[in-house]
Each structure stands twice: as C-alpha cells, then as structure tokens.
Design a protein around this motif. Structure first.
Motif: not given
Length: 468
Positions: A407-411
């Motif tokens: 998963c590529h996440l913007c945190c």
C-alpha cells in the motif's frame, strides 16, 4: 523477545522532534509499524460487518450517466449533423489532456532577460538593438508554451459535450460520494457550480442529494454552454419540462458577499483561467460563497494537481480573512493533513490522482462500453480538522501478493509511505482491511502515538527498550 533487527527498525521509526511539537522528522506518527499499528476499532466500527465493508472504503462501482441525460446528448448530436465528430472529439480530448499552465508574465520577463544576457555574450552578432529584440522574441516563441483560451461557441460546446460529459459526471460523482459516505447526515439544500459547462455537476448532485437540494446555481461565461445545458435538462428540446427542478443559469457570479451555498463546485474550470492572479481571485470568491464544502476537480495531470494544491494552500493560509464567515477551513479530502503535499516535494514530483470507472454514453465511435476517468480533486470544508477522520489515504493501486499487501499511503504526518502489510506482523484485521481496499480508499489505522512507540536512543542510553 524481539530480534535485534526488529528493535533497530522500531528505534529508527521513533526518532522525531519533541521540543516545540514540530512535525516528525521521520514517518513515525503515521508509519504502519509492525506490532504497533492496529485497526482503528476503538468504537467497534466494524460491528458485525465484514472487513470488505470497512468505513474506509470509498471507491464507487462503475458509474452510469442517467438514461435521460444520455438520451438527450445523443439526440442533440444527431440533430446537429456535424461532420467528422469523432475526429473533433479526439482532437479536443487530446488537447485538454496535454494542456499545461499558462506562463506568468514575471516568468516570461525572467526568460527574456536570461536570453538577452546570453545573446550579449557575443556582441558582434547583435550590434543593433532591434536585431537583439527580434532574436529574443524568436527564441521565446520556440521555447514557451502557447496557452490559448477556448471560446465555446455552439459547435465547440457540442464537441465538448460528446468528449467530456460522461467522464466529468464520473469524476464529480466520486467527489460527492466521498462526502456522502463520510458525512451521511449532511443534506445540502443549495449548490453552486462555477464553470458549469454542460451541467454534469447538476446531474451528479441530483443523483446524490436530489431529495434535499432545492436550488442549483449554474455559472458559465459561455452563453452557448448555458443554452446546451438547459436543453440537456429538458430532454434535448427548448420547451420540455426540466428533468431537475430548481436549476438557474447565470453568466456571472452572485455579487452579494452574503450569499452562500451549502456546496460550491468548480470542475475543470481553474485550468481555463489565463493567470495565477485570476485563479487566486476566483478561489477566494468561491470560498467566500461556501457554507460547508468547496469541491475542486481537475484533470489527473501534474498541471491539474498543481492548480488544486495552489488553491488548497490559498484557502488554508487565509483561514481568518473572511469577514462574512469566520469559520476556518480544513482539507476534508483527499489529504489527511494540512501540510505541504508530499507528492510535489518529492525528488520526482507526481500528480496525486484517482480513477473512476464509468459506462460510456453509446455514441457511434465509442467502441468500449467502459472507461476510466483519471482526475485530481480537493475538498475543502469549514470547521475543525478534528471533525474528519485522519486515516492514511491509499494513493496508488493496491498490489496484492501471497500473504502480503503493498500500500502506498499519504499519512497524517505529511509523508508518503510504502507499507508492506502482513497478517503476521500487523494483525489479521489490518491485513484483511488492506487487502480489500482500493486506490483512493482510507486505511483505518490507529497511528502509533508517542506512548506506544519504543524509546529513542537519546532517552534510552542503552539503545534498547527495557520492556522489549
């Protein structure tokens, strides 16, 4: 007993600034840390629902334009008898997707000065000032993007309808769904659509909140577009009964600063303005007209994403400058934070975009029954950020592999993270939620707090957490 490698990883993730409460140096606060991160299930939000229906799931199934709208569009196109419609549609589509931002006058002046200095390094070639000026202008024409404003007459409006009606409807429907899914009690009564074009926003809003909406204000500078949008509402004729009641058409924004709308939308319109000053003025005006949500949508390109981030930062920096409505603004979606966009600050900037599937209007040239609309959006809301879920946003397609998920996440701490989630390291609930999530969804993760993370080397001289 944790391994030395695992301890080193956790200790690295725990280093962050404490003194003044600044943003973390590393990605500790939003990192999906093995053995620490867990599904945000404090309030038992899953209940008896399966993981595939967790509240972070926001993607829509394939969107379909209302049959009445599709029939009206086909009827109007047949009546027009335009030649080579397919070629014109393809040409306009390619032009809109390849469009870049217009060069600002200051940037043009800077380039001209640079070229003049470069040419003056060889003074023998340019002894006359006119020749120097001509050389600079010639070089600028070759190296500068020539942005042109589109003038939508009757024929170009029809071509735009055939090219963008269904895709625009799909993108705006996805934005509306974000609000409906996360704030189901919100029932707007008024809506304003700036740059309304063919009226796809009105149709999408009616599909989402048709029971509560009482007034739709469509604003567009093109008279031909307004006439076309009204015809679509009346089934392709000028005298029929409108499919959506309470729709009003204007060529200019309401003058009164006290007039506000529950939802304000500007879809694919910021890119039609010739300068940054014009865009700044427009965004400020739209925000003043916003009572609850301001929705901005553009093409899913770097240029479109940059436009939206400029508008986002403008609203956030001017929180207290609206005398008519002092409530501050915050980012409702897609960002889980108000910090600079990590996609733009990366070494290789990327556009933060999303994809929505839709059924094509069955024009004769549409060989595919379904297509994907790639778009960027930002939804700004009045109120406090605490009112919104601050879960990480999935920014790329989820890669599902045997026993693990990428998963590529913007945190929430303003960083991007590539998380590899497994049931063994992160728990069965988080793994199953990640496996059923898609591009654009929220991952319902409790971000590790300071108390949950192991001690940093500065606080633990031995370099090892005593409890571990």
């Amino acid at each position: 007993m944790a391994t030395a490698r695992g301890l080193r990883h956790l200790l690295t993730c725990s280093r962050w600034r404490r003194g003044r409460g600044e943003a973390p140096q590393s990605r500790a606060l939003a990192a999906v840390v093995p053995g620490v991160s867990q599904v945000d299930n404090n309030s038992d939000f899953l209940g008896k629902r399966p993981h595939r229906r967790h509240p972070g799931i926001l993607h829509l199934p394939c969107v379909e334009v209302p049959p009445a709208l599709a029939a009206a569009a086909q009827s109007l196109l047949l009546e027009s008898s335009m030649p080579n419609v397919e070629k014109q549609v393809q040409a306009l589509t390619n032009y809109l997707w390849s469009r870049r931002l217009p060069v600002e006058p200051e940037e043009l002046q800077r380039r001209a000065v640079h070229l003049e200095e470069k040419f003056l390094e060889n003074p023998d070639l340019f002894q006359v000032e006119e020749k120097l000026r001509e050389a600079v202008l010639r070089a600028l024409r070759k190296t500068t993007y020539h942005w042109q404003e589109l003038s939508y007459n009757e024929s170009l409006s029809l071509v735009y309808m055939a090219a963008r009606l269904d895709g625009g409807f799909a993108a705006v429907s996805r934005a509306f769904h974000e609000i409906r899914a996360r704030v189901p009690e919100f029932q707007p009564q008024t809506l304003m659509d700036f740059g309304s074009g063919t009226g796809s926003v009105t149709w999408a809003a009616h599909s989402a909140w048709g029971q509560s909406l009482r007034e739709y204000m469509c604003v567009d500078s093109s008279a031909a577009m307004l006439v076309l949008a009204e015809k679509l509402l009346k089934g392709g004729s000028e005298s029929g009964e409108p499919y959506v009641p309470g729709v009003f058409f204007r060529r200019f924004l309401p003058v009164s600063p006290k007039v506000q709308f529950d939802v304000v939308v500007s879809a694919f319109s910021l890119s039609e303005l010739p300068s940054k000053a014009d865009r700044t003025e427009l965004v400020q005006t739209l925000w003043r007209k916003t009572s609850h949500f301001l929705i901005l949508v553009e093409n899913g390109t770097k240029a479109g994403h940059c436009l939206l981030m400029d508008a986002r930062d403008l609203v956030l920096k001017g929180k207290e400058k609206s005398p008519s409505d002092p409530r501050p603004g915050f980012v409702f979606a897609p960002c889980p934070h108000e910090l600079p966009c990590p996609q733009l600050t990366a070494s290789k900037p990327l556009a933060c975009s999303f994809s929505q599937a839709y059924h094509c209007i069955p024009f004769s040239w549409n060989k595919k029954k379904q297509k994907e609309e790639k778009f960027s959006m930002v939804i700004l809301a009045r109120g406090s950020p605490e009112e919104a879920n601050r879960w990480p946003r999935i920014t790329q397609p989820v890669l599902k592999r045997p026993r693990h998920v990428h998963c590529h996440l913007c945190c929430p701490d303003g960083h991007m993270q590539h998380a590899v989630i497994t049931a063994r390291q992160h728990g069965r609930d988080l793994y199953r939620c990640a496996r059923v999530s898609s591009w654009g969804d929220l991952l319902p993760v409790i971000t590790p707090s300071e108390s949950e993370l192991p001690l940093s080397p500065a606080e633990d001289p031995l370099g090892v957490d005593k409890e571990a």
